[in-house]
Write a protein that holds these residues in place. Sequence first.
Motif, PDB file in Angstrom:
ATOM      1  N   ILE A  17       0.750  -1.228   0.033  1.00  0.00           N
ATOM      2  CA  ILE A  17      -0.098   0.208  -0.103  1.00  0.00           C
ATOM      3  C   ILE A  17       0.714   1.127  -0.063  1.00  0.00           C
ATOM      4  CG2 ILE A  17      -1.584   1.269   1.237  1.00  0.00           C
ATOM      5  CD1 ILE A  17      -2.984  -1.086   2.498  1.00  0.00           C
ATOM      6  N   LEU A  18       1.971   1.233   0.832  1.00  0.00           N
ATOM      7  CA  LEU A  18       2.827   2.402   0.757  1.00  0.00           C
ATOM      8  C   LEU A  18       3.625   2.590  -0.566  1.00  0.00           C
ATOM      9  CD1 LEU A  18       4.253   2.028   4.503  1.00  0.00           C
ATOM     10  CD2 LEU A  18       2.576   3.617   3.654  1.00  0.00           C
ATOM     11  N   GLU A  19       3.899   1.445  -0.940  1.00  0.00           N
ATOM     12  CA  GLU A  19       4.487   1.606  -2.324  1.00  0.00           C
ATOM     13  C   GLU A  19       3.920   2.283  -3.407  1.00  0.00           C
ATOM     14  OE1 GLU A  19       7.669  -1.740  -3.499  1.00  0.00           O
ATOM     15  OE2 GLU A  19       6.524  -2.717  -1.724  1.00  0.00           O
ATOM     16  N   LEU A  20       2.287   1.650  -3.342  1.00  0.00           N
ATOM     17  CA  LEU A  20       1.576   2.112  -4.530  1.00  0.00           C
ATOM     18  C   LEU A  20       1.239   3.511  -4.185  1.00  0.00           C
ATOM     19  CD1 LEU A  20      -0.462   1.398  -6.830  1.00  0.00           C
ATOM     20  CD2 LEU A  20      -2.119   0.898  -5.036  1.00  0.00           C
ATOM     21  N   ASP A  21       0.940   3.923  -2.951  1.00  0.00           N
ATOM     22  CA  ASP A  21       0.564   5.267  -2.473  1.00  0.00           C
ATOM     23  C   ASP A  21       1.870   6.225  -3.281  1.00  0.00           C
ATOM     24  OD1 ASP A  21      -0.524   7.528  -1.150  1.00  0.00           O
ATOM     25  OD2 ASP A  21       1.397   7.630   0.089  1.00  0.00           O
ATOM     26  N   HIS A  22       3.125   5.893  -3.104  1.00  0.00           N
ATOM     27  CA  HIS A  22       4.467   6.770  -3.629  1.00  0.00           C
ATOM     28  C   HIS A  22       4.282   6.950  -5.105  1.00  0.00           C
ATOM     29  CE1 HIS A  22       6.205   7.190   0.264  1.00  0.00           C
ATOM     30  NE2 HIS A  22       6.326   5.977   0.531  1.00  0.00           N
ATOM     31  N   LEU A  23       3.637   5.823  -5.666  1.00  0.00           N
ATOM     32  CA  LEU A  23       3.559   5.694  -7.163  1.00  0.00           C
ATOM     33  C   LEU A  23       2.420   6.814  -7.561  1.00  0.00           C
ATOM     34  CD1 LEU A  23       4.780   2.183  -8.161  1.00  0.00           C
ATOM     35  CD2 LEU A  23       6.006   3.995  -8.272  1.00  0.00           C
ATOM     36  N   LEU A  24       1.312   6.458  -6.748  1.00  0.00           N
ATOM     37  CA  LEU A  24       0.119   7.286  -7.306  1.00  0.00           C
ATOM     38  C   LEU A  24       0.107   8.628  -7.008  1.00  0.00           C
ATOM     39  CD1 LEU A  24      -2.611   4.703  -6.673  1.00  0.00           C
ATOM     40  CD2 LEU A  24      -1.478   5.007  -8.529  1.00  0.00           C
ATOM     41  N   GLU A  25       0.962   9.087  -6.148  1.00  0.00           N
ATOM     42  CA  GLU A  25       0.939  10.407  -5.648  1.00  0.00           C
ATOM     43  C   GLU A  25       1.477  11.428  -6.537  1.00  0.00           C
ATOM     44  OE1 GLU A  25       4.707  10.557  -2.706  1.00  0.00           O
ATOM     45  OE2 GLU A  25       3.058  10.725  -1.820  1.00  0.00           O
ATOM     46  N   THR A  26       2.335  10.734  -7.494  1.00  0.00           N
ATOM     47  CA  THR A  26       3.021  11.579  -8.608  1.00  0.00           C
ATOM     48  C   THR A  26       2.020  11.942  -9.899  1.00  0.00           C
ATOM     49  OG1 THR A  26       3.366   9.406  -9.892  1.00  0.00           O
ATOM     50  CG2 THR A  26       5.047  10.515  -8.189  1.00  0.00           C
ATOM     51  N   ILE A  27       0.875  11.586  -9.690  1.00  0.00           N
ATOM     52  CA  ILE A  27      -0.154  11.580 -10.869  1.00  0.00           C
ATOM     53  C   ILE A  27      -1.192  12.864 -10.523  1.00  0.00           C
ATOM     54  CG2 ILE A  27      -2.153  10.766 -12.158  1.00  0.00           C
ATOM     55  CD1 ILE A  27      -1.024   7.970 -11.631  1.00  0.00           C
ATOM     56  N   PRO A  28      -1.056  13.753 -11.254  1.00  0.00           N
ATOM     57  CA  PRO A  28      -2.011  15.284 -10.648  1.00  0.00           C
ATOM     58  C   PRO A  28      -3.289  14.828 -10.708  1.00  0.00           C
ATOM     59  CG  PRO A  28      -0.405  15.573 -12.719  1.00  0.00           C
ATOM     60  CD  PRO A  28      -0.210  14.220 -12.293  1.00  0.00           C
ATOM     61  N   GLY A  29      -3.852  15.303  -9.756  1.00  0.00           N
ATOM     62  CA  GLY A  29      -5.495  15.082 -10.066  1.00  0.00           C
ATOM     63  C   GLY A  29      -6.184  13.915  -9.572  1.00  0.00           C
ATOM     64  N   LEU A  30      -5.424  12.888  -9.208  1.00  0.00           N
ATOM     65  CA  LEU A  30      -5.887  11.606  -8.884  1.00  0.00           C
ATOM     66  C   LEU A  30      -6.220  11.497  -7.450  1.00  0.00           C
ATOM     67  CD1 LEU A  30      -6.214   8.646  -9.933  1.00  0.00           C
ATOM     68  CD2 LEU A  30      -3.759   8.300  -9.136  1.00  0.00           C
ATOM     69  N   ARG A  31      -7.301  10.809  -7.286  1.00  0.00           N
ATOM     70  CA  ARG A  31      -7.954  10.721  -5.911  1.00  0.00           C
ATOM     71  C   ARG A  31      -8.153   9.101  -5.819  1.00  0.00           C
ATOM     72  NH1 ARG A  31     -10.331  14.932  -7.769  1.00  0.00           N
ATOM     73  NH2 ARG A  31     -12.428  13.856  -8.145  1.00  0.00           N
ATOM     74  N   TYR A  32      -7.667   8.527  -4.878  1.00  0.00           N
ATOM     75  CA  TYR A  32      -8.046   7.052  -4.510  1.00  0.00           C
ATOM     76  C   TYR A  32      -8.192   6.574  -3.327  1.00  0.00           C
ATOM     77  CZ  TYR A  32      -3.158   6.971  -3.025  1.00  0.00           C
ATOM     78  OH  TYR A  32      -2.049   7.012  -2.413  1.00  0.00           O
ATOM     79  N   LYS A  33      -8.654   5.601  -3.050  1.00  0.00           N
ATOM     80  CA  LYS A  33      -9.146   4.872  -1.726  1.00  0.00           C
ATOM     81  C   LYS A  33      -8.650   3.271  -1.951  1.00  0.00           C
ATOM     82  CE  LYS A  33     -12.992   4.253   1.625  1.00  0.00           C
ATOM     83  NZ  LYS A  33     -14.377   4.411   1.606  1.00  0.00           N
ATOM     84  N   VAL A  34      -8.022   3.019  -0.799  1.00  0.00           N
ATOM     85  CA  VAL A  34      -7.566   1.518  -0.930  1.00  0.00           C
ATOM     86  C   VAL A  34      -8.347   0.908   0.041  1.00  0.00           C
ATOM     87  CG1 VAL A  34      -5.805  -0.136  -0.106  1.00  0.00           C
ATOM     88  CG2 VAL A  34      -5.245   2.263  -1.367  1.00  0.00           C
ATOM     89  N   ASP A  35      -9.122  -0.253  -0.599  1.00  0.00           N
ATOM     90  CA  ASP A  35      -9.872  -1.373   0.242  1.00  0.00           C
ATOM     91  C   ASP A  35      -9.173  -2.439   0.454  1.00  0.00           C
ATOM     92  OD1 ASP A  35     -11.834  -2.789   1.467  1.00  0.00           O
ATOM     93  OD2 ASP A  35     -13.315  -2.687  -0.239  1.00  0.00           O
TER      94      ASP A  35
END
Length: 87
Positions: A17-35
Motif C-alpha cells: 500500500i505504501l509503495e503504491l501510494d508513492h507511485l500514485l501520488e505522482t499523478i496530478p488530480g488523481l484521488r484514490y481509496k484503498v480497500d
Amino acid sequence: MIELEVYAAGLRNIDKILELDHLLETIPGLRYKVDRNHDQVKMEMEETRITLRELRAMCRKIGLEPLFICAVPNELRSKAMTQPLAS
C-alpha cells in the motif's frame, strides 16, 4: 469524472500500500481509496493523466498484478495505433 476500480491480490500488505501510494501520488488530480479487506483500489480523476498501460506497469513494478473490475473508460485506453507487420 473518470472512475476506475482495480483489484490487485496482495494489496492487503501495508508495504505494498505504501509503495503504491508513492507511485500514485505522482499523478496530478488523481484521488484514490484503498480497500484493504478486498485488495481493491478505487480511483477517480477529472481528466486523463495516465493510461491503463502505465497504471498496469506501476502495479507490476511493485509486484502486484492489477485486474480492472469495472468498465474501463475509453479515455484511459492507449491511443497508440498498431501497425501491420511488413511481409
